[in-house]
Scaffold this active site. Structure first.
Site, PDB file in Angstrom:
ATOM      1  N   GLN A 236      17.995  12.527  10.301  1.00  0.00           N
ATOM      2  CA  GLN A 236      18.358  13.550  11.298  1.00  0.00           C
ATOM      3  C   GLN A 236      17.323  14.666  11.366  1.00  0.00           C
ATOM      4  OE1 GLN A 236      20.437  12.264   9.014  1.00  0.00           O
ATOM      5  NE2 GLN A 236      22.561  12.275   9.670  1.00  0.00           N
TER       6      GLN A 236
ATOM      7  N   ASP B 132      29.721  20.569   6.352  1.00  0.00           N
ATOM      8  CA  ASP B 132      30.788  19.787   6.986  1.00  0.00           C
ATOM      9  C   ASP B 132      32.158  20.210   6.503  1.00  0.00           C
ATOM     10  OD1 ASP B 132      28.243  18.078   7.136  1.00  0.00           O
ATOM     11  OD2 ASP B 132      29.611  17.257   8.635  1.00  0.00           O
TER      12      ASP B 132
ATOM     13  N   ARG C  87      35.787   9.810  10.898  1.00  0.00           N
ATOM     14  CA  ARG C  87      34.913  10.206   9.769  1.00  0.00           C
ATOM     15  C   ARG C  87      35.705  11.185   8.890  1.00  0.00           C
ATOM     16  NH1 ARG C  87      28.820  11.848  11.160  1.00  0.00           N
ATOM     17  NH2 ARG C  87      28.459  11.182   9.013  1.00  0.00           N
TER      18      ARG C  87
ATOM     19  N   ARG D  90      27.198  13.379  16.422  1.00  0.00           N
ATOM     20  CA  ARG D  90      27.275  13.693  14.999  1.00  0.00           C
ATOM     21  C   ARG D  90      27.105  15.198  14.829  1.00  0.00           C
ATOM     22  NH1 ARG D  90      22.964  15.703  14.701  1.00  0.00           N
ATOM     23  NH2 ARG D  90      23.410  16.401  12.584  1.00  0.00           N
ATOM     24  N   GLY D  91      27.343  15.663  13.575  1.00  0.00           N
ATOM     25  CA  GLY D  91      27.343  17.112  13.329  1.00  0.00           C
ATOM     26  C   GLY D  91      28.784  17.584  13.424  1.00  0.00           C
ATOM     27  N   ALA D  92      29.207  18.371  12.442  1.00  0.00           N
ATOM     28  CA  ALA D  92      30.636  18.701  12.318  1.00  0.00           C
ATOM     29  C   ALA D  92      31.239  19.324  13.581  1.00  0.00           C
ATOM     30  CB  ALA D  92      30.838  19.592  11.092  1.00  0.00           C
TER      31      ALA D  92
ATOM     32  N   ASN E 112      27.845  19.031   2.418  1.00  0.00           N
ATOM     33  CA  ASN E 112      26.897  18.893   3.534  1.00  0.00           C
ATOM     34  C   ASN E 112      26.136  17.585   3.364  1.00  0.00           C
ATOM     35  OD1 ASN E 112      25.676  19.947   5.955  1.00  0.00           O
ATOM     36  ND2 ASN E 112      23.834  20.316   4.750  1.00  0.00           N
ATOM     37  N   LYS E 113      25.282  17.313   4.308  1.00  0.00           N
ATOM     38  CA  LYS E 113      24.513  16.058   4.318  1.00  0.00           C
ATOM     39  C   LYS E 113      23.904  15.765   2.950  1.00  0.00           C
ATOM     40  CE  LYS E 113      24.176  13.664   6.811  1.00  0.00           C
ATOM     41  NZ  LYS E 113      25.087  12.471   6.663  1.00  0.00           N
TER      42      LYS E 113
END
Ligand code: MRU
Length: 346
Positions: free
Chosen positions: A195, A236, A87, A44-46, A246-247
């Site tokens: 996270q 992201d 995603r 995970r994470g862009a 973003n998150k």
């Protein structure tokens, strides 16, 4: 160790679902497995999912039995659709896949199928290597914004795990720490996938950076106390006008920071900037399984009633008016972002 790497003709990743309880490496030989790992957030994470998808294409190349370049390209194209749809929000995923496919298309006429397979792997490896170099460059720029003694609120995980290595927002904090600045990080938990509490805290432990975990709803309180000097987050997808996806929870943090005059800095490699979108309203927001919200316990018991329903958007968009400046590998962009982002991308 990198979060995503190629070894013995396999794609390997740190399994981010089970950290910090266990540190395990998982291996992949098929591109569909990589798409699934992106969906279920093993990776995970862009930037990390971008690199994973690029290596996923390399696997697709080796999976294909085609001996003709034309057929191989068709197989790669099919795989690229599967990987890109894993995603929707992080633009790095499509960016990385398109970059590899662009390299393939340019040279497909004059290369054999085996040469193309190697080219796909080389391009994926380049994306991974560049990511580390870009993060370090970005961190040097970002660290100029941090003063000795700062307390910083950080959201989600933007560290070595969310990238190939080093990190975006957390990379800035690491570099400032390496420069000898004394920093304290308030790590928000980042419900529902946690996270922050799981991954950012785990990373900060290893770097020896002082931190405390706070629940997401404590940020406003700490920002109002006057004891927080800055907020650093990742992104992201950042649009041409400087709106920052973003998150989930980033928007609330930015509002509270703005209301208290605390600078709010997204740290964004140019691969995350999507100049094709004029504003954040156009960004597709991933909606994940509600069980991620519902599946929690308190004192060993489920928190929510058995038939409870929930919503689970995974990202939100922070409007540019709440953003102080955007840190990139090519320098720090200040408002008006319509102009400054174009410059850093070019
Ligand atoms: O759902 P995740 O964990 O993939 O979301 C990650 C984030 O929102 C990060 O802040 C973002 O990818 C940028 S940091 C590299």
């Amino acid at each position: 160790m990198r979060s995503v790497f190629w070894e013995n003709n396999q794609l390997k990743m740190i399994d981010q679902r089970i950290l910090p309880a266990r540190f395990e490496i998982v291996s992949f030989t098929k591109h569909q497995q990589v798409a699934e790992a992106i969906k279920n957030m093993t990776v995970r994470g862009a930037p990390a999912i971008g690199a994973a998808a690029a290596f996923g294409l390399a696997l697709a190349g080796y999976e294909s039995a085609s001996s003709s370049s034309r057929e191989l390209v068709a197989d790669l194209q099919a795989a690229s659709l599967t990987l890109k749809s894993a995603r929707p929000t992080a633009v790095n995923l499509a960016w990385a896949v398109d970059r590899v496919m662009g390299a393939v298309t340019v040279s497909s006429q004059e290369r054999s199928a085996d040469e193309l397979r190697q080219l796909v792997l080389d391009e994926a490896q380049k994306i991974a290597d560049e990511d580390v170099e870009i993060n370090k460059r970005m961190a040097e720029h970002g660290a100029t914004l941090i003063n000795d003694g700062d307390t910083i609120i950080h959201h989600c995980n933007t560290g070595a795990l969310a990238t190939v290595d080093w990190g975006t927002a957390l990379g800035v904090i690491r570099t400032a720490h390496k420069q000898g600045k004394k920093i304290h990080v308030l790590v928000d938990e980042t419900r529902p996938r946690l996270q922050g509490a799981r991954l950012t805290a785990w990373e900060l432990e290893q770097y020896g950076i002082s931190y405390e975990i706070i629940s997401d709803n404590m940020s406003g309180h700490f920002l109002k106390s006057g004891k927080v000097q800055k907020c650093f987050v990742g992104s992201d997808r950042t649009t041409a006008n400087g709106d920052v996806a973003n998150k989930i929870g980033t928007y609330m943090l930015a509002l509270a920071a703005f209301d208290n005059g605390v600078p709010f800095y997204p740290v964004v490699p140019t691969s995350t900037i999507d100049l094709s979108l004029a504003s954040g309203d156009l960004i597709p927001i991933e909606e994940r399984n509600p069980n991620e919200v519902l599946d929690i316990q308190f004192q060993g018991e489920p928190v929510t009633p058995k038939n409870a329903k929930a919503r689970n958007p995974a990202f939100d968009v922070t409007p540019n008016r709440l953003v102080t400046a955007i840190v990139t590998e090519n320098g720090i962009a200040y408002p008006p972002f319509e102009i400054s982002l174009k410059k850093v991308v070019k």
